[in-house]
Design a protein around this motif. Structure first.
Motif, short mmCIF file in Angstrom:
data_model
loop_
_atom_site.label_atom_id
_atom_site.label_comp_id
_atom_site.label_asym_id
_atom_site.label_seq_id
_atom_site.Cartn_x
_atom_site.Cartn_y
_atom_site.Cartn_z
N MET A 75 36.91 19.88 36.77
CA MET A 75 35.78 20.02 35.85
C MET A 75 35.16 21.41 35.87
O MET A 75 34.78 21.94 34.82
CB MET A 75 34.70 18.99 36.18
CG MET A 75 35.08 17.58 35.81
SD MET A 75 33.85 16.36 36.33
CE MET A 75 32.39 16.93 35.49
N PHE A 76 35.05 22.02 37.05
CA PHE A 76 34.25 23.23 37.16
C PHE A 76 35.03 24.52 37.38
O PHE A 76 34.52 25.60 37.08
CB PHE A 76 33.22 23.08 38.28
CG PHE A 76 32.23 21.99 38.02
CD1 PHE A 76 31.34 22.08 36.97
CD2 PHE A 76 32.21 20.86 38.80
CE1 PHE A 76 30.44 21.07 36.70
CE2 PHE A 76 31.30 19.84 38.56
CZ PHE A 76 30.41 19.94 37.51
N ALA A 77 36.24 24.46 37.89
CA ALA A 77 36.96 25.70 38.19
C ALA A 77 38.17 25.92 37.29
O ALA A 77 38.36 27.01 36.76
CB ALA A 77 37.40 25.70 39.66
N GLN A 78 38.99 24.91 37.12
CA GLN A 78 40.26 25.12 36.43
C GLN A 78 40.16 25.40 34.94
O GLN A 78 41.06 26.02 34.38
CB GLN A 78 41.20 23.96 36.73
CG GLN A 78 41.56 23.95 38.19
CD GLN A 78 42.45 22.79 38.59
OE1 GLN A 78 42.81 21.97 37.78
NE2 GLN A 78 42.81 22.75 39.86
N PRO A 79 39.07 25.05 34.27
CA PRO A 79 38.98 25.40 32.85
C PRO A 79 38.84 26.90 32.57
O PRO A 79 38.77 27.31 31.42
CB PRO A 79 37.73 24.64 32.38
CG PRO A 79 37.60 23.51 33.30
CD PRO A 79 38.07 24.04 34.63
N PHE A 80 38.82 27.74 33.61
CA PHE A 80 38.70 29.18 33.40
C PHE A 80 39.81 29.70 32.47
O PHE A 80 39.61 30.66 31.75
CB PHE A 80 38.73 29.95 34.73
CG PHE A 80 40.11 30.16 35.30
CD1 PHE A 80 40.84 31.30 34.99
CD2 PHE A 80 40.68 29.23 36.15
CE1 PHE A 80 42.11 31.50 35.50
CE2 PHE A 80 41.94 29.41 36.66
CZ PHE A 80 42.66 30.55 36.34
N GLN A 81 40.96 29.05 32.49
CA GLN A 81 42.08 29.51 31.68
C GLN A 81 41.77 29.42 30.18
O GLN A 81 42.29 30.20 29.40
CB GLN A 81 43.34 28.72 32.02
CG GLN A 81 43.79 29.01 33.44
CD GLN A 81 44.99 28.19 33.85
OE1 GLN A 81 45.29 27.16 33.27
NE2 GLN A 81 45.67 28.65 34.88
N TYR A 82 40.91 28.49 29.81
CA TYR A 82 40.55 28.37 28.40
C TYR A 82 39.64 29.51 27.94
O TYR A 82 39.49 29.75 26.75
CB TYR A 82 39.87 27.02 28.13
CG TYR A 82 40.77 25.85 28.45
CD1 TYR A 82 41.94 25.64 27.73
CD2 TYR A 82 40.47 24.98 29.47
CE1 TYR A 82 42.78 24.58 28.02
CE2 TYR A 82 41.31 23.91 29.78
CZ TYR A 82 42.46 23.72 29.04
OH TYR A 82 43.29 22.68 29.33
N PHE A 83 39.02 30.18 28.90
CA PHE A 83 38.14 31.30 28.58
C PHE A 83 38.84 32.66 28.65
O PHE A 83 38.22 33.67 28.34
CB PHE A 83 36.92 31.28 29.50
CG PHE A 83 36.04 30.09 29.30
CD1 PHE A 83 35.20 30.02 28.19
CD2 PHE A 83 36.05 29.04 30.19
CE1 PHE A 83 34.39 28.92 27.98
CE2 PHE A 83 35.24 27.93 29.99
CZ PHE A 83 34.41 27.87 28.88
N LEU A 84 40.09 32.68 29.08
CA LEU A 84 40.80 33.96 29.18
C LEU A 84 40.86 34.72 27.86
O LEU A 84 40.71 35.94 27.85
CB LEU A 84 42.20 33.75 29.76
CG LEU A 84 42.27 33.44 31.25
CD1 LEU A 84 43.72 33.31 31.70
CD2 LEU A 84 41.53 34.46 32.09
N PRO A 85 41.08 34.05 26.70
CA PRO A 85 41.07 34.82 25.45
C PRO A 85 39.74 35.53 25.19
O PRO A 85 39.73 36.66 24.68
CB PRO A 85 41.34 33.76 24.38
CG PRO A 85 42.07 32.67 25.09
CD PRO A 85 41.49 32.66 26.48
#
Length: 188
Positions: A75-85
């Motif tokens: 929930m809190f760490a792994q979604p960082f990849q969606y913010f890379l763009p």
């Protein structure tokens, strides 16, 4: 691989390749044949099996703890990849090519992490390794999110890729090894 392809081909061809491979995977699944005589061991329904799985996870302290850690990281760490763009375009200002390199950096970290974990064999302190991966994942995420220099960000993304994949690998391994054979599928 997708990150490297993004660098050399651009965004649209990479999404086309990804979609094509997904369709190809579905087609290959259609040709797979399983055992026709699979019999259910218990007379319970799907909902009963799901309830038994939740009850098993809740009653087993180590599995419950691992389960909670996985939920928190997901929930809190792994979604960082969606913010890379957004980081590539607005913060680091490196565009599509930079995004490709950023995605490749996390992939390189993932490969390194899996090689390290595989070389450890049956490492006796898996829980310490799991917590270390989670802790470093949070630290690297905080540092990366404050970085405005592309080369520095790339370094942190490699380490972040290592931590994310290491955490996932260790978490799933521990869930499988701590679960009884008949409850393994329900706990996962």
């Amino acid at each position: 691989i997708g990150g490297f392809l993004l660098v050399f081909l651009g965004m649209a061809p990479v999404y086309f390749i990804g979609t094509s491979l997904s369709v190809l995977g579905i087609i290959f699944l259609l040709f797979m044949h399983g055992e026709e005589n699979i019999q259910k061991k218990s007379g319970s329904s799907f909902s009963d099996d799901v309830c038994k799985g939740f009850k098993y996870v809740y009653q087993n302290k180590s599995i419950f703890t691992i389960f909670i850690l996985i939920i928190l990281a997901t929930m809190f760490a792994q979604p960082f990849q969606y913010f890379l763009p957004i980081f590539a375009r607005d913060i680091l200002k490196v565009g599509e090519v930079g995004l490709g390199w950023m995605m490749a950096a996390t992939g390189v970290g993932a490969v390194i992490s899996n090689l390290i974990i595989a070389s450890l064999g049956n490492y006796p302190r898996k829980s310490l390794l799991l917590l270390s991966f989670m802790g470093f994942m949070g630290i690297m995420l905080a540092i990366f999110s404050n970085s405005t220099i592309f080369a520095v960000s790339m370094t942190f993304l490699v380490i972040l890729g290592m931590c994310t994949t290491g955490f996932n690998t260790m978490g799933n391994t521990m869930l499988q090894t701590h679960s009884s054979s008949e409850m393994r599928g329900r706990a996962m």
